[in-house]
Design a protein around this motif. Sequence first.
Motif, PDB file in Angstrom:
ATOM      1  N   UNK A   1       5.435   8.971   4.223  1.00  0.00           N
ATOM      2  CA  UNK A   1       4.965  10.310   4.576  1.00  0.00           C
ATOM      3  C   UNK A   1       3.457  10.371   4.380  1.00  0.00           C
ATOM      4  N   UNK A   2       2.979  11.334   3.585  1.00  0.00           N
ATOM      5  CA  UNK A   2       1.533  11.473   3.409  1.00  0.00           C
ATOM      6  C   UNK A   2       1.032  10.775   2.142  1.00  0.00           C
ATOM      7  N   UNK A   3       1.876   9.975   1.517  1.00  0.00           N
ATOM      8  CA  UNK A   3       1.535   9.326   0.257  1.00  0.00           C
ATOM      9  C   UNK A   3       1.332   7.815   0.390  1.00  0.00           C
ATOM     10  N   UNK A   4       0.450   7.319  -0.454  1.00  0.00           N
ATOM     11  CA  UNK A   4       0.456   5.894  -0.757  1.00  0.00           C
ATOM     12  C   UNK A   4       1.371   5.750  -1.947  1.00  0.00           C
ATOM     13  N   UNK A   5       2.409   4.938  -1.827  1.00  0.00           N
ATOM     14  CA  UNK A   5       3.382   4.784  -2.915  1.00  0.00           C
ATOM     15  C   UNK A   5       3.104   3.482  -3.643  1.00  0.00           C
ATOM     16  N   UNK A   6       2.712   3.590  -4.911  1.00  0.00           N
ATOM     17  CA  UNK A   6       2.389   2.442  -5.738  1.00  0.00           C
ATOM     18  C   UNK A   6       3.666   1.968  -6.422  1.00  0.00           C
ATOM     19  N   UNK A  29      -4.815  10.486   0.867  1.00  0.00           N
ATOM     20  CA  UNK A  29      -5.479  11.200  -0.222  1.00  0.00           C
ATOM     21  C   UNK A  29      -4.524  11.550  -1.363  1.00  0.00           C
ATOM     22  N   UNK A  30      -3.312  11.026  -1.305  1.00  0.00           N
ATOM     23  CA  UNK A  30      -2.337  11.248  -2.368  1.00  0.00           C
ATOM     24  C   UNK A  30      -1.655   9.928  -2.700  1.00  0.00           C
ATOM     25  N   UNK A  31      -1.445   9.718  -3.992  1.00  0.00           N
ATOM     26  CA  UNK A  31      -0.700   8.549  -4.453  1.00  0.00           C
ATOM     27  C   UNK A  31       0.506   9.029  -5.246  1.00  0.00           C
ATOM     28  N   UNK A  32       1.583   8.311  -5.116  1.00  0.00           N
ATOM     29  CA  UNK A  32       2.818   8.659  -5.802  1.00  0.00           C
ATOM     30  C   UNK A  32       3.376   7.382  -6.412  1.00  0.00           C
ATOM     31  N   UNK A  92       2.323  11.860  -9.517  1.00  0.00           N
ATOM     32  CA  UNK A  92       1.460  11.983  -8.347  1.00  0.00           C
ATOM     33  C   UNK A  92       0.005  12.100  -8.782  1.00  0.00           C
ATOM     34  N   UNK A  93      -0.876  11.697  -7.877  1.00  0.00           N
ATOM     35  CA  UNK A  93      -2.323  11.857  -8.074  1.00  0.00           C
ATOM     36  C   UNK A  93      -2.920  12.190  -6.722  1.00  0.00           C
ATOM     37  N   UNK A  94      -3.793  13.189  -6.706  1.00  0.00           N
ATOM     38  CA  UNK A  94      -4.474  13.559  -5.458  1.00  0.00           C
ATOM     39  C   UNK A  94      -5.946  13.202  -5.577  1.00  0.00           C
ATOM     40  N   UNK A  95      -6.501  12.717  -4.484  1.00  0.00           N
ATOM     41  CA  UNK A  95      -7.902  12.318  -4.444  1.00  0.00           C
ATOM     42  C   UNK A  95      -8.681  13.362  -3.649  1.00  0.00           C
ATOM     43  N   UNK A  96      -9.953  13.496  -3.943  1.00  0.00           N
ATOM     44  CA  UNK A  96     -10.786  14.481  -3.234  1.00  0.00           C
ATOM     45  C   UNK A  96     -11.569  13.821  -2.126  1.00  0.00           C
TER      46      UNK A  96
END
Length: 142
Positions: A63-68, A100-103, A138-142
């Motif tokens: 989806x809209x996440x980079x999944x680590x 811009x989001x990591x999960x 989760x972490x969101x980046x600016x």
Amino acid sequence: MEIRKVTSQKERDDAIYVRMIVFVKEQHVPEDEELDQYDETAIHFVGYVQDEPVAASRLRYVDEYGKLERICVRKEFRGKHFGKMLMEEMERQLQQDGYMKAKLNAQTHAIGFYEDQGYEKLSENVFMDAGIPHVAMIKEFE
């Protein structure tokens, strides 16, 4: 530690080698659960100390996440900030790729480590994965 984005079969084998040591041998995750269908399409990373593979991870886009995922450091190399370095490299990659989001799904014993990297729990719900308790973060980046 030198971190490489996997581009060769040897690097891929090295990443799998580290995962097998940490997850299968140390944490007793069944091999058929550790290696899955996502390994074929994920972006893999491997960390080396003097050409010896000591850390590994993979990154997928969901989806809209980079999944680590599958973030691991061999026991004898822990405490040297290698996990943090691996996380930073994956975060650079996902932002470079426009996310811009990591999960991630954190083993509960490692929540503090991920919080130190700026991740927040999505909820207090604990779930089991390969017999190990996890929480989603989760972490969101600016």
